[in-house]
Design an enzyme around this catalytic site. Sequence first.
Site, PDB file in Angstrom:
ATOM      1  N   ARG A 121     -25.471 -45.584  -6.233  1.00  0.00           N
ATOM      2  CA  ARG A 121     -26.051 -44.459  -5.466  1.00  0.00           C
ATOM      3  C   ARG A 121     -26.506 -44.843  -4.060  1.00  0.00           C
ATOM      4  NH1 ARG A 121     -28.270 -42.914 -10.473  1.00  0.00           N
ATOM      5  NH2 ARG A 121     -26.954 -41.301 -11.406  1.00  0.00           N
ATOM      6  N   LYS A 143     -20.709 -41.670   9.745  1.00  0.00           N
ATOM      7  CA  LYS A 143     -19.610 -41.046   8.989  1.00  0.00           C
ATOM      8  C   LYS A 143     -18.805 -42.146   8.298  1.00  0.00           C
ATOM      9  CE  LYS A 143     -18.171 -36.706  11.194  1.00  0.00           C
ATOM     10  NZ  LYS A 143     -17.063 -36.031  11.918  1.00  0.00           N
ATOM     11  N   GLU A 185     -10.273 -42.740  22.000  1.00  0.00           N
ATOM     12  CA  GLU A 185     -11.585 -42.181  21.622  1.00  0.00           C
ATOM     13  C   GLU A 185     -12.561 -42.232  22.806  1.00  0.00           C
ATOM     14  OE1 GLU A 185     -11.813 -40.611  18.868  1.00  0.00           O
ATOM     15  OE2 GLU A 185     -11.100 -41.743  17.108  1.00  0.00           O
ATOM     16  N   LYS A 227     -21.750 -41.691  22.247  1.00  0.00           N
ATOM     17  CA  LYS A 227     -21.730 -41.423  20.795  1.00  0.00           C
ATOM     18  C   LYS A 227     -23.157 -41.431  20.243  1.00  0.00           C
ATOM     19  CE  LYS A 227     -19.730 -41.318  16.567  1.00  0.00           C
ATOM     20  NZ  LYS A 227     -18.590 -41.541  15.731  1.00  0.00           N
ATOM     21  N   GLU A 237     -23.417 -33.044  11.934  1.00  0.00           N
ATOM     22  CA  GLU A 237     -22.313 -32.265  12.493  1.00  0.00           C
ATOM     23  C   GLU A 237     -22.435 -30.755  12.245  1.00  0.00           C
ATOM     24  OE1 GLU A 237     -18.450 -33.371  11.000  1.00  0.00           O
ATOM     25  OE2 GLU A 237     -17.424 -32.690  12.779  1.00  0.00           O
ATOM     26  N   ARG A 241     -22.256 -32.277  17.551  1.00  0.00           N
ATOM     27  CA  ARG A 241     -21.408 -33.385  17.071  1.00  0.00           C
ATOM     28  C   ARG A 241     -19.964 -32.931  16.852  1.00  0.00           C
ATOM     29  NH1 ARG A 241     -22.539 -38.282  12.725  1.00  0.00           N
ATOM     30  NH2 ARG A 241     -20.492 -39.223  13.054  1.00  0.00           N
ATOM     31  N   ASN A 245     -14.968 -34.196  17.691  1.00  0.00           N
ATOM     32  CA  ASN A 245     -13.727 -33.960  16.949  1.00  0.00           C
ATOM     33  C   ASN A 245     -12.605 -33.441  17.851  1.00  0.00           C
ATOM     34  OD1 ASN A 245     -12.581 -32.920  13.917  1.00  0.00           O
ATOM     35  ND2 ASN A 245     -14.054 -34.576  13.969  1.00  0.00           N
ATOM     36  N   HIS A 248      -8.865 -33.956  17.066  1.00  0.00           N
ATOM     37  CA  HIS A 248      -8.726 -34.449  15.692  1.00  0.00           C
ATOM     38  C   HIS A 248      -8.095 -33.450  14.736  1.00  0.00           C
ATOM     39  CE1 HIS A 248     -11.071 -37.730  17.257  1.00  0.00           C
ATOM     40  NE2 HIS A 248     -11.007 -38.367  16.099  1.00  0.00           N
ATOM     41  N   HIS A 252      -5.315 -35.370  13.027  1.00  0.00           N
ATOM     42  CA  HIS A 252      -5.358 -35.616  11.578  1.00  0.00           C
ATOM     43  C   HIS A 252      -4.161 -34.949  10.883  1.00  0.00           C
ATOM     44  CE1 HIS A 252      -9.953 -36.662  11.170  1.00  0.00           C
ATOM     45  NE2 HIS A 252      -9.254 -37.596  11.764  1.00  0.00           N
ATOM     46  N   HIS A 265      -4.342 -43.689  14.404  1.00  0.00           N
ATOM     47  CA  HIS A 265      -5.372 -42.667  14.611  1.00  0.00           C
ATOM     48  C   HIS A 265      -5.510 -42.339  16.106  1.00  0.00           C
ATOM     49  CE1 HIS A 265      -8.908 -40.263  13.909  1.00  0.00           C
ATOM     50  NE2 HIS A 265      -9.590 -40.985  14.766  1.00  0.00           N
TER      51      HIS A 265
HETATM   52  N1  LIG Z   1     -16.331 -42.997  11.079  1.00  0.00           N
HETATM   53  C1  LIG Z   1     -16.028 -42.602  12.295  1.00  0.00           C
HETATM   54  O1  LIG Z   1     -16.863 -42.031  13.013  1.00  0.00           O
HETATM   55  C2  LIG Z   1     -14.665 -42.876  12.850  1.00  0.00           C
HETATM   56  C3  LIG Z   1     -14.433 -42.702  14.225  1.00  0.00           C
HETATM   57  C4  LIG Z   1     -13.167 -42.981  14.713  1.00  0.00           C
HETATM   58  C5  LIG Z   1     -12.164 -43.454  13.874  1.00  0.00           C
HETATM   59  N2  LIG Z   1     -12.439 -43.638  12.545  1.00  0.00           N
HETATM   60  C6  LIG Z   1     -11.426 -44.207  11.655  1.00  0.00           C
HETATM   61  O2  LIG Z   1     -11.119 -45.524  12.111  1.00  0.00           O
HETATM   62  C7  LIG Z   1      -9.813 -45.875  11.660  1.00  0.00           C
HETATM   63  C8  LIG Z   1      -9.046 -46.563  12.766  1.00  0.00           C
HETATM   64  O3  LIG Z   1      -9.757 -47.724  13.138  1.00  0.00           O
HETATM   65  P1  LIG Z   1      -9.105 -48.867  14.054  1.00  0.00           P
HETATM   66  O4  LIG Z   1      -8.343 -48.259  15.148  1.00  0.00           O
HETATM   67  O5  LIG Z   1     -10.195 -49.814  14.355  1.00  0.00           O
HETATM   68  O6  LIG Z   1      -8.002 -49.506  13.089  1.00  0.00           O
HETATM   69  P2  LIG Z   1      -8.075 -50.620  11.942  1.00  0.00           P
HETATM   70  O7  LIG Z   1      -9.409 -50.705  11.367  1.00  0.00           O
HETATM   71  O8  LIG Z   1      -6.927 -50.339  11.040  1.00  0.00           O
HETATM   72  O9  LIG Z   1      -7.801 -51.956  12.741  1.00  0.00           O
HETATM   73  C9  LIG Z   1      -6.557 -52.108  13.376  1.00  0.00           C
HETATM   74  C10 LIG Z   1      -5.960 -53.497  13.141  1.00  0.00           C
HETATM   75  O10 LIG Z   1      -6.637 -54.442  13.954  1.00  0.00           O
HETATM   76  C11 LIG Z   1      -6.970 -55.591  13.192  1.00  0.00           C
HETATM   77  N3  LIG Z   1      -8.154 -56.158  13.808  1.00  0.00           N
HETATM   78  C12 LIG Z   1      -9.429 -55.760  13.678  1.00  0.00           C
HETATM   79  N4  LIG Z   1     -10.222 -56.451  14.473  1.00  0.00           N
HETATM   80  C13 LIG Z   1      -9.443 -57.331  15.123  1.00  0.00           C
HETATM   81  C14 LIG Z   1      -9.694 -58.310  16.102  1.00  0.00           C
HETATM   82  N5  LIG Z   1     -10.908 -58.497  16.619  1.00  0.00           N
HETATM   83  N6  LIG Z   1      -8.665 -59.052  16.545  1.00  0.00           N
HETATM   84  C15 LIG Z   1      -7.400 -58.843  16.084  1.00  0.00           C
HETATM   85  N7  LIG Z   1      -7.100 -57.921  15.167  1.00  0.00           N
HETATM   86  C16 LIG Z   1      -8.126 -57.162  14.698  1.00  0.00           C
HETATM   87  C17 LIG Z   1      -7.158 -55.048  11.803  1.00  0.00           C
HETATM   88  O11 LIG Z   1      -7.025 -56.068  10.843  1.00  0.00           O
HETATM   89  C18 LIG Z   1      -6.079 -54.002  11.713  1.00  0.00           C
HETATM   90  O12 LIG Z   1      -4.852 -54.585  11.346  1.00  0.00           O
HETATM   91  C19 LIG Z   1      -9.161 -44.606  11.156  1.00  0.00           C
HETATM   92  O13 LIG Z   1      -9.174 -44.607   9.750  1.00  0.00           O
HETATM   93  C20 LIG Z   1     -10.082 -43.512  11.685  1.00  0.00           C
HETATM   94  O14 LIG Z   1     -10.065 -42.378  10.864  1.00  0.00           O
HETATM   95  C21 LIG Z   1     -13.654 -43.354  12.034  1.00  0.00           C
HETATM   96  O1  LIG Z   2     -18.211 -39.155  14.623  1.00  0.00           O
HETATM   97  C1  LIG Z   2     -17.670 -38.047  14.621  1.00  0.00           C
HETATM   98  O2  LIG Z   2     -18.275 -37.010  14.330  1.00  0.00           O
HETATM   99  C2  LIG Z   2     -16.242 -37.907  14.976  1.00  0.00           C
HETATM  100  O3  LIG Z   2     -15.675 -36.845  14.852  1.00  0.00           O
HETATM  101  C3  LIG Z   2     -15.558 -39.136  15.479  1.00  0.00           C
HETATM  102  C4  LIG Z   2     -14.068 -39.166  15.217  1.00  0.00           C
HETATM  103  O4  LIG Z   2     -13.497 -39.993  16.227  1.00  0.00           O
HETATM  104  C5  LIG Z   2     -13.695 -39.772  13.873  1.00  0.00           C
HETATM  105  O5  LIG Z   2     -12.297 -39.937  13.789  1.00  0.00           O
HETATM  106  C6  LIG Z   2     -14.251 -39.095  12.632  1.00  0.00           C
HETATM  107  O6  LIG Z   2     -14.001 -39.899  11.510  1.00  0.00           O
HETATM  108  C7  LIG Z   2     -13.615 -37.756  12.367  1.00  0.00           C
HETATM  109  O7  LIG Z   2     -14.336 -37.162  11.349  1.00  0.00           O
HETATM  110  P1  LIG Z   2     -13.741 -36.008  10.429  1.00  0.00           P
HETATM  111  O8  LIG Z   2     -14.916 -35.469   9.737  1.00  0.00           O
HETATM  112  O9  LIG Z   2     -13.058 -35.030  11.332  1.00  0.00           O
HETATM  113  O10 LIG Z   2     -12.760 -36.624   9.492  1.00  0.00           O
HETATM  114 ZN   LIG Z   3     -11.400 -40.374  15.734  1.00  0.00          ZN
END
Ligand SMILES: NC(=O)c1ccc[n+]([C@@H]2O[C@H](COP(=O)([O-])OP(=O)(O)OC[C@H]3O[C@@H](n4cnc5c(N)ncnc54)[C@H](O)[C@@H]3O)[C@@H](O)[C@H]2O)c1
Ligand SMILES: O=C(O)C(=O)C[C@@H](O)[C@H](O)[C@H](O)COP(=O)(O)O
Ligand SMILES: [Zn+2]
Length: 364
Positions: A121, A143, A185, A227, A237, A241, A245, A248, A252, A265
Amino acid sequence: MSLPEKIEVSADRKYPVYLGAALEDLGGYIHSLPDKVEQILVISHKKVADLYLERLMTGLGDYTVDLMIVPAGEEEKSLDRLSRLTTDALGFGADRKTLVIALGGGVIGDLAGFFASVYMRGIRLIQVPTTLLAQVDSSIGGKVAVNHPAGKNILGAFHPPVAVWTDFRTLDSLPWIEVENGLAESIKHALITDSDFFSFFETQADSIKRRDPVIWREMVARSASIKVRVVSQDEREQGIRRLLNLGHSFGHALETEMNYRGVTHGQGVSIGIVAAAFLANAKGLITLNEVERIKQVLRCYDLPTSISRQDPHALLQRMETDKKNQGGRKILILPQGIGNAVVSKECKDEEILDAWQKVILEDN
Ligand SMILES: NC(=O)c1ccc[n+]([C@@H]2O[C@H](COP(=O)([O-])OP(=O)(O)OC[C@H]3O[C@@H](n4cnc5c(N)ncnc54)[C@H](O)[C@@H]3O)[C@@H](O)[C@H]2O)c1
Ligand SMILES: O=C(O)C(=O)C[C@@H](O)[C@H](O)[C@H](O)COP(=O)(O)O
Ligand SMILES: [Zn+2]
């Protein structure tokens, strides 16, 4: 080594985002936490652990640390991987005093974060972002999620970390294709809130591409601060917030339609921003010159502004599972000029289809 800059997310619970921190110093920070940590699970990719685990471990010597390696790729943001992590964590004896460290990019941050949000949990999480995308965006705001075949990030939570620990030096090993994802982003942050920051991407392109450390530091700090500011005002959100998006709903849809193959992404977001800009132009929110300016800045960093071989109707269908939708109505984020954006509740399917057509290349 200069001291890290600290900015703070001030939402339901406050937490610090340390910019320019050293991986080696994280142990000292964990020791200083008021609620004692008994055990640490580091979740990472093999490549990232090979590069950076040793530095992280310098400060973690006093703790029992177990490493959980996840294969790279968006497909790993899955319930199946979550279940495997749970089995491994139970095997390591992880309990409610265990702390999860997400060492990696957005995939690790989202997956490890979602694991931390549901394991027994909810246990504590520290985000240690190692991609540009994770440093400017995904590590901040709480998130966390995994994907469902029907849609991206459909199963998720808001699970704010105890802290975000950002070491800029990890970006030295990042390939350009991964840098691009972070730039998408970051440019999005500029486009929705700050026209001056948008101009920064136009005027500093050479320095950004040559990875000038001073300019990169400024870029990460400005973007992360945007951010932090937005999620501090609206953690869950419900209002502002949603602007984060931008691009997106389109992006997406592309990612899921293409099964996360052939589009990252950041690339999806880049094409999505352009589609949203065309839709905004159709509604009189932005001029065609401004749409062109947006396309140019994205192209300048090798980001795509169109895609071939896609069926706009299939993509429209994919948008049905967008989390912003309400009562069957599609709600989209649209740019209003440069440096401003709005939530649009008035988007008809025909208008969205038109926007898709403008970013889908005709096949010869
Ligand atoms: N939670 C949020 O608010 C939020 C916001 C934006 C994106 N996202 C999510 O993030 C994801 C994309 O993240 P990403 O672009 O970081 O991709 P990723 O996490 O897949 O990383 C990309 C690649 O880079 C490699 N890598 C990581 N750090 C490295 C480093 N320092 N040196 C060399 N290689 C390295 C990883 O192993 C991977 O192969 C998506 O799933 C997206 O939905 C979430
Ligand atoms: O932090 C947020 O809020 C965002 O929308 C950041 C986005 O870059 C990110 O990809 C986020 O994961 C999108 O959220 P989702 O709820 O649309 O899946
Ligand atoms: Zn994003």
